[in-house]
Design an enzyme around this catalytic site. Structure first.
Site, PDB file in Angstrom:
ATOM      1  N   GLU A  22       2.287  -3.111   1.685  1.00 41.06           N
ATOM      2  CA  GLU A  22       1.622  -3.499   2.691  1.00 41.06           C
ATOM      3  C   GLU A  22       0.831  -3.349   3.781  1.00 41.06           C
ATOM      4  O   GLU A  22       0.267  -2.376   3.002  1.00 41.06           O
ATOM      5  CB  GLU A  22       3.291  -2.949   3.431  1.00 41.06           C
ATOM      6  CG  GLU A  22       3.381  -3.556   5.068  1.00 41.06           C
ATOM      7  CD  GLU A  22       4.555  -2.836   5.738  1.00 41.06           C
ATOM      8  OE1 GLU A  22       6.088  -3.767   5.435  1.00 41.06           O
ATOM      9  OE2 GLU A  22       4.612  -2.352   6.506  1.00 41.06           O
ATOM     10  N   THR A  54       2.326  -6.852   8.507  1.00 42.22           N
ATOM     11  CA  THR A  54       3.425  -6.974   9.480  1.00 42.22           C
ATOM     12  C   THR A  54       3.350  -8.208  11.014  1.00 42.22           C
ATOM     13  O   THR A  54       1.511  -8.660  10.679  1.00 42.22           O
ATOM     14  CB  THR A  54       2.554  -5.614  10.257  1.00 42.22           C
ATOM     15  OG1 THR A  54       1.098  -5.364  10.468  1.00 42.22           O
ATOM     16  CG2 THR A  54       3.435  -4.648   9.175  1.00 42.22           C
TER      17      THR A  54
END
Length: 600
Positions: A22, A54
């Site tokens: 991520e 994100t």
């Protein structure tokens, strides 16, 4: 491809655990470029199943950067991407824009979240015209796009922080509602209590949720960050973590080493539990810590796994954008500028990408330089000064290029990606040319029938053979061009294009409208692949870009009040031409190009 499909496909062919990374959206333009480079390096080192990006809620530049990062990861870097999407400050119109951008970039994975409260708000409240709960966002995505997206949902092994009294039963009910609404997989909040996590997994399964459970893994990099992140997520710290980290809290290097061992032990226990076969690592945009975890778990790819990876089918990274599914040929000029090449061909239709021919009358035109964004040089003006200083002579530029060839510089104004070992056979000759004020821009050595699984030059399916013609692109003083052309006049193997900033083109190419394949491969049961070419139309487009890069570099010098450097770079634009030469005798070991250029 959907994450669920990738994980199932891997499960059927290998028992080896998988992982993903991520990344969050940087706040600066330079930070974005640095992140692209880091994502690319981490892919090369580890072959993650996917990455996720994100979401920066609330509109404006950062929200657009989220979708830009997703599009670039899919289209340029060839990375399977999952896009976060939140309800925070997101009216339906903005949700629609984000989903449409993800759809057109080829992204097939969304992590649907309610999201955290805005920074300036104490509590979370829905925005007018938006959604209050993640389950509503999931239903909306399903209603608009059917099964196009695999939708992930958030899981909280220690309960959502906003739930009163840590009501696990209620939290599981909310999770079940998200799965019933269309959630396809669960990615959990970070945690350190592995026994609690395993118990939570058993409760998830008992509640009838059979989708993949993917644990979120947070590396330990410093003691302060370790405590801060645990406090932010309101998660418990097991006693054995504290007892091993507290005594060494002031030694960052030791904390990183012991912390990594603790995370590795935790991950191994997760993998042994039977509930988990995939790890999702919160990188915090850092490179070393995630790779250390994977290395110590001994789950990084083997050499054979690297060679078998589907994105190694061509010598350049295959795009995952569906518009580019037929793309099998690229001009060599953008070999070290993949970002601008993808941008300038982003308007082409699916059937316009060449898959065997290039440069004939049916080929589409290259898009304007505006498609590359406001800046052709990927580094900020300040970073340009830091990397390349203030050149005032051709020797200064030669020094920069030699440093790049030696691996001491990671990029140049016209080269976005680091040099690799491919140039080693001609590296000494390239350095010598630069020492003689012939500035090399791009190159490849001659290759005659190397196996396709070769570590350095190999590409494509295994059990094949790959070939290359030697290619060199360079800047040459206009005063030396007549002698070069005269020298090449009777050479039947060397073909060239030469052009100046005004567009005056010279060439001895036998047919200017046809392409010259400079890389090709022969594989069992397949037609010959010719993925890299030299041809006139694309060279003219590249010439335009190259001289604009030099002009942008000059403007950076003016911006920082470096007039002597600006004047010198202008002299490069005015007094140097851009030349490329192909040695079509790919069998001969002699470097004719080098010998001829040194004689000028």
């Amino acid at each position: 491809m959907k994450i669920t499909e990738k994980l199932e496909q891997h499960r059927q062919t290998s028992g080896k655990p998988t992982y993903s990374f991520e990344y969050f959206v940087p706040k600066t333009t330079q930070g974005v470029q640095n992140l692209y480079d880091r994502m690319d390096r981490m892919y090369e080192a580890s072959l993650p199943q996917f990455i996720d990006i994100t979401w920066n809620a609330g509109g404006g530049r950062l929200s657009h950067l989220s979708t830009d990062l997703v599009a670039t990861a899919q289209s340029v870097l060839g990375l399977e991407t999952c896009m976060h999407l939140t309800c925070t400050n997101m009216p339906i119109s903005m949700i629609d824009d984000a989903l449409e951008n993800a759809y057109h970039s080829g992204c097939q994975n969304i992590l649907a979240l309610r999201g955290d409260p805005p920074r300036d708000a104490e509590n979370w409240t829905p925005v007018e015209g938006g959604f209050q709960y993640a389950k509503d966002l999931i239903k909306y995505i399903k209603s608009k796009y059917g099964d196009h997206f695999a939708i992930g949902v958030a899981g909280y092994p220690e309960c959502h922080p906003e739930l009163p009294n840590k009501d696990v039963k209620l939290d599981l009910e909310y999770l079940k509602q998200k799965i019933d609404a269309g959630g396809d997989f669960i990615i959990t909040q970070m945690f350190y209590d592995v026994d609690n996590f395993i118990n939570w997994c058993s409760q998830v399964r008992a509640a009838g949720m059979d989708v993949p459970i993917i644990p979120g893994i947070m590396p330990i990099t410093t003691y302060a960050a370790f405590l801060r992140r645990a406090q932010w997520g309101q998660i418990s710290i097991p006693q054995h973590f504290s007892s091993r980290l507290d005594p060494i809290k002031d030694d960052d290097e030791l904390v990183r080493d012991i912390g990594t061992n603790l995370i590795v032990e935790m991950c191994q226990k997760l993998l042994d539990s039977g509930y988990v076969s995939h790890l999702h690592i919160y990188t915090m945009n850092l490179e070393k810590a995630p790779l250390m975890i994977l290395e110590r778990l001994n789950i990084l790819p083997t050499e054979s796994e690297f060679n078998a990876h589907p994105l190694a089918v061509l010598p350049w990274r295959k795009s995952l954008n569906p518009k580019r599914k037929n793309e099998e040929v690229r001009p060599i000029f953008w070999k070290r500028r993949p970002y601008s090449y993808v941008a300038r061909t982003s308007q082409w239709a699916v059937d316009e990408f060449p898959n065997g021919r290039f440069g004939d009358s049916s080929s589409p035109a290259f898009g304007d330089l505006d498609l590359c964004g406001s800046d052709l040089i990927r580094q900020s003006a300040n970073k340009c000064l830091e990397l390349w200083s203030t050149p005032t002579s051709i020797n200064d530029v030669a020094f920069l290029v030699i440093n790049y060839l030696n691996g001491n510089l990671k990029c140049l104004p016209w080269s976005d990606i680091p040099i690799n070992d491919e140039i080693n056979p001609i590296k000494a000759h390239l350095i010598e040319l630069n020492q003689h004020s012939i500035i090399t821009i791009n190159s490849q050595p001659q290759v005659n029938g190397i196996r396709s699984n070769d570590k350095i030059h190999g590409w494509g399916p295994k059990d094949g053979y790959v070939y290359q013609k030697q290619y060199l692109e360079f800047m040459l003083p206009k005063t030396k061009l007549p002698k070069l052309i005269d020298t090449l006049k009777n050479n039947e193997f060397l073909t060239y294009f030469a052009i100046d900033s005004q567009g005056d083109l010279l060439s001895n190419h036998p047919d200017n409208s046809k392409s010259n394949a400079v890389t090709w491969g022969i594989f069992p049961g397949r037609e010959i692949l010719q993925p890299t070419i030299v041809e006139k139309i694309s060279f003219l487009a590249w010439k335009e870009e190259f001289y604009h890069i030099l002009n942008e570099w000059k403007l950076n010098m003016n911006k920082y009040d470096k007039p002597h450097s600006a004047q010198f770079i202008q002299s490069l634009i005015d007094d140097y031409c851009l030349v490329n030469i192909v040695d079509n005798d790919y069998i001969s070991p002699d470097d004719q190009i080098h010998s001829i250029l040194l004689s000028l």
